[in-house]
Design an enzyme around this catalytic site. Structure first.
Site, PDB file in Angstrom:
ATOM      1  N   GLY A 230     -10.306   8.156   6.241  1.00 23.80           N
ATOM      2  CA  GLY A 230     -11.353   9.131   6.525  1.00 23.80           C
ATOM      3  C   GLY A 230     -12.658   8.541   7.004  1.00 23.80           C
TER       4      GLY A 230
ATOM      5  CG  ASN B  46      -5.586   1.675  11.759  1.00 26.39           C
ATOM      6  OD1 ASN B  46      -6.001   1.309  12.842  1.00 26.39           O
ATOM      7  ND2 ASN B  46      -4.311   1.635  11.470  1.00 26.39           N
TER       8      ASN B  46
ATOM      9  CE  LYS C 294      -2.872   2.884   2.712  1.00 28.67           C
ATOM     10  NZ  LYS C 294      -3.469   3.198   4.006  1.00 28.67           N
TER      11      LYS C 294
END
EC number: 2.8.1.10
Lengths: 333, 264
Positions: free
Chosen positions: B192, B213, B103
Site C-alpha cells: 500500500g 514493490n 513471506k
C-alpha cells in the site's frame, strides 16, 4: 562478402534483407521446414508502436523503433498506419494517467473521439490516448512476404537444417537463433508470452487497441477475415508449454471487457512461446570472431529488428566496432 | 553509535543494515531492478514463485538474476488463495532459494487482495512446524496478530493499504496500537505504500522496516525512486529515535516574546 544466417525468424529475415541490399551474398539456414514454424515471431502482435512501448521500456526503444515505421512499408505490403488507441475502464483511469506520463506523441481523446476512431467502441470508454503515428502489420503474412522479397534478392533459405553458427560457411555468420542461442549468450533469459486468436464478425477495429489494467494489461490487434490477436502475457519463464488456463481466462476477460462481442467469438488459436531477452530487455549485436549474434529482441521483434540488422551490417562492413566476445575473454585472461 | 540511523534490524536472528525491503516484480527490466536494488541499499528482496510454479525449472533464469543481486531473498507466496497452495509454494521456494524464510500471503479476495486471515494463521502454523521462518502479510487486527505469534511467527507484516494501491497508511491508529501491543516483535509495513512520505510515516510510528514493490517498479524513474525511499526510511527512523514532540492545539512561539525590545 558471403554471409550465412542461422535462423529464419524475424531477426534473421530482416538481417538477410539488410545484408543482401548492401551487396552481400546471403544464404539462410533454418531448422524448421517452413517460415515461422518454430519462430517466436510467429506469435507476435505485430505492432509498430515505439511510443506506446516506451511505457515500460528504455528511451532506446523509441530511438531505434521509429525507423521500423519506414523500413517495413519499404519492404513488404500490408503495413497499416492507423495509429494505436489506448483506453482504460473508468476505475482504472489512473493507469491512463501513468501511461501518458511515460509516453509522448499522443492526443488525449474523449468518448466521442474514441467513437470517431472506432465506432464499435462508442459509449464504452470515456477517455483514451491516440498515438496517430504508430502502425501494425500481420506478422505471419509479413514474414512470408519477406521470404518473397528475399527470393527476388536472390537469397535462398535452406530449411530443415540445424547447425551451430561456428560451423557454418561464410565470411560472416549471423546467429539469429533467438532463445535457442542461450548456450552461446549466457545472459539470455526467456520471457514467456501467451496469446489467443479470436474470430468474430460482430466487432471491427481499425487499429490495435490497448486496454490498460493494473494487473492484466492487454492489447487486441485486428487482422484480416474477422480475426483478432489478443495478447500477451509476460511471465519470467522459459517454458513454451501451452497457454495456461489462468492466462486464457485473463486474456478472454480483457477482450470481453473491451467489447462484449468478443464473448461470442470463436477461439481459433492459442499459442505460447518464449521471448529471447537480455537483462535490459534491449537487443544487441555481439561478436565472436566472424560470428555476429543478433539477439535479445524481447517483445520488440518487428519493432527493433530493422535497427538491429542495420547495426549488424555496419559492424560486418567495418563501419562500426562491436564487443568481441573473444577479445573480451582475451582481456579477462 | 551515531544517531542510531545505521543501526541494524533483526529478523529471525539475521541482522541486516537496511530497513527497506523491495519486491522484484513489474520492473521495466532486470537491469533496472538491479540498479534500483543497488541504489536503495536494501538488504532483502522478495520474489514471487506463483506464476512460474507449474514446473520448477521454468523460472530459473529470473530466479538466477534475483540470486545474483547479492542480497538476501525473502520468497513470497503472492497470489495464493488457499492454505494448500501457499504451503506448496513455500516448500518450492525453499528448494529454489535455499532459505527457510517465507513471506506468507493467503489472499481472501481477488479484487482487493485482502488477506484471508484464518487461512493465514493455519498456513503459518503448518509452515512454522515444518521449520519455516514465516513473515506473514496480515491486516492490522490485533487478535489475528496474537494468533500468528501463537502459530510460531516472530515477525508481523501488517498492510498499510491494499497491495499495489499506493494509498499509504490507511489506518494509522491501528498501526500505532499494533506497535504499542507488540513492542518487541519486529513489525514491517507491507503493501500500500505509494510515496516516500508514506514510508517515512511508517518509520515515525516506530515500525522496524517497510516492504514495497509497485511504488518503485512503476515509478517514472524506478532507480531514483528507490533511492528516495531509502532516504525517507532513514529520515523516518532517525526522527522516531530522536523523539518527536507531542502535537498540541495551542500555538507556542519558538522565539520567546518575553523581554523583547519595544520598538514602538
Amino acid at each position: 562478402m558471403r554471409v550465412t544466417i542461422v535462423g529464419a525468424g524475424v531477426a534473421g529475415l530482416v538481417a538477410a534483407v539488410e545484408f543482401a541490399e548492401r551487396g552481400a551474398e546471403v544464404e539462410i539456414v533454418e531448422r524448421a521446414s517452413a517460415i515461422g514454424d518454430r519462430a517466436c515471431s510467429w506469435a507476435a502482435g505485430g505492432m509498430l508502436a515505439p511510443w506506446c512501448e516506451r511505457e515500460s521500456a528504455e528511451p532506446e526503444v523509441v530511438e531505434k523503433g521509429a525507423m521500423a515505421l519506414d523500413w517495413w512499408p519499404a519492404h513488404v505490403g500490408g503495413v497499416v498506419r492507423n495509429g494505436t488507441l489506448v483506453v482504460a475502464q473508468r476505475r482504472d483511469l489512473s493507469e491512463l494517467g501513468r501511461f501518458a506520463r511515460r509516453t509522448e506523441r499522443f492526443e488525449r481523446i474523449d468518448g466521442a473521439g474514441i467513437a470517431t476512431l472506432e465506432p464499435d467502441l462508442e459509449g464504452r470508454f470515456e477517455e483514451g490516448l491516440f498515438f496517430p503515428e504508430e502502425a501494425h502489420l500481420d506478422p505471419r503474412a509479413t514474414l512470408r512476404a519477406l521470404g518473397e522479397t528475399l527470393d527476388r534478392l536472390g537469397v535462398r533459405i535452406r530449411f530443415g537444417i540445424e547447425i551451430e553458427p561456428e560451423e557454418a560457411d561464410g565470411d560472416v555468420v549471423l546467429d539469429c537463433r533467438g532463445f535457442s542461442a542461450r548456450d552461446a549468450v549466457p545472459s539470455l533469459r526467456g520471457v514467456r508470452g501467451e496469446m489467443l486468436v479470436l474470430r468474430t464478425t460482430e466487432v471491427s477495429l481499425s487499429r490495435p487497441v490497448r486496454l490498460l489494467h493494473p494487473r492484466i494489461p492487454l492489447y487486441v490487434v485486428p487482422r484480416a477475415d474477422g480475426l483478432f490477436m489478443v495478447g500477451a502475457t509476460m511471465v519470467e519463464s522459459s517454458s513454451a508449454r501451452g497457454v495456461t488456463a489462468r492466462s486464457a481466462v485473463e486474456l478472454l476477460n480483457g477482450a470481453y471487457a473491451l467489447h462484449p462481442a468478443f464473448g461470442e467469438a470463436e477461439i481459433v488459436e492459442t499459442r505460447a512461446d518464449v521471448r529471447p531477452s537480455l537483462p535490459d530487455n534491449l537487443p544487441r549485436v555481439t561478436r565472436n570472431g566472424r560470428v555476429l549474434r543478433l539477439n535479445g529482441l524481447y517483445r520488440h521483434g518487428f519493432l527493433l529488428s530493422p535497427s538491429l540488422a542495420r547495426a549488424a551490417a555496419e559492424e560486418a562492413f567495418g563501419l562500426s566496432e562491436t564487443d568481441d566476445e573473444a577479445g573480451r575473454e582475451r582481456l579477462a585472461s | 553509535m551515531t544517531l542510531g540511523v545505521s543501526e541494524e534490524v533483526e529478523f529471525y536472528g539475521v541482522r541486516v543494515a537496511s530497513r527497506l525491503m523491495l519486491g522484484t516484480a513489474q520492473y521495466p527490466s532486470p537491469a533496472v531492478l538491479a540498479d534500483a536494488v543497488r541504489a536503495s541499499g536494501c538488504a532483502i528482496v522478495t520474489a514471487s514463485l506463483r506464476r512460474e510454479s507449474g514446473h520448477l525449472r521454468e523460472g530459473q533464469d529470473f530466479w538466477g538474476l534475483i540470486r545474483d543481486l547479492g542480497v538476501r531473498v525473502l520468497p513470497n507466496t503472492a497470489g495464493c488463495h488457499s492454505v494448500k497452495e501457499a504451503v506448496t509454494t513455500a516448500q518450492m521456494a525453499r528448494e529454489v532459494f535455499g532459505t527457510p524464510w517465507i513471506k506468507l500471503e493467503v489472499i481472501g479476495d481477488a479484487d482487493t487482495l485482502h488477506p484471508e486471515v484464518f487461512g493465514l494463521v493455519e498456513a503459518a502454523r503448518t509452515l512454522s512446524a515444518d521449520g519455516f521462518e514465516v513473515f506473514p502479510y496480515t491486516t492490522a487486527d490485533l487478535g489475528v496478530a496474537e494468533r500468528l505469534l501463537g502459530a510460531g511467527c516472530k515477525v508481523l507484516m501488517p498492510w498499510g493499504a491494499p497491495i499495489g494501491t499506493g494509498l499509504g497508511l490507511n489506518d494509522t491508529y491501528a498501526l500505532r496500537s499494533m506497535r504499542a501491543h507488540f513492542p518487541d516483535v519486529p513489525l514491517v509495513v507491507d503493501a500500500g505504500v505509494g510515496k516516500p512520505s508514506h514510508a517515512a510515516a511508517a518509520m515515525e510510528l516506530g515500525y522496524d522496516a517497510v516492504l514495497l514493490n509497485t511504488a518503485v517498479s512503476k515509478a517514472g524513474d524506478p532507480v531514483a525512486m528507490a533511492k528516495a525511499f531509502a532516504q525517507a526510511i532513514e529520515a523516518g527512523r532517525a526522527g522516531y529515535l530522536a523523539g518527536p514532540i507531542e502535537p498540541r492545539d495551542m500555538a507556542a512561539p519558538s522565539t520567546p516574546v518575553f523581554g523583547r525590545a519595544s520598538l514602538a
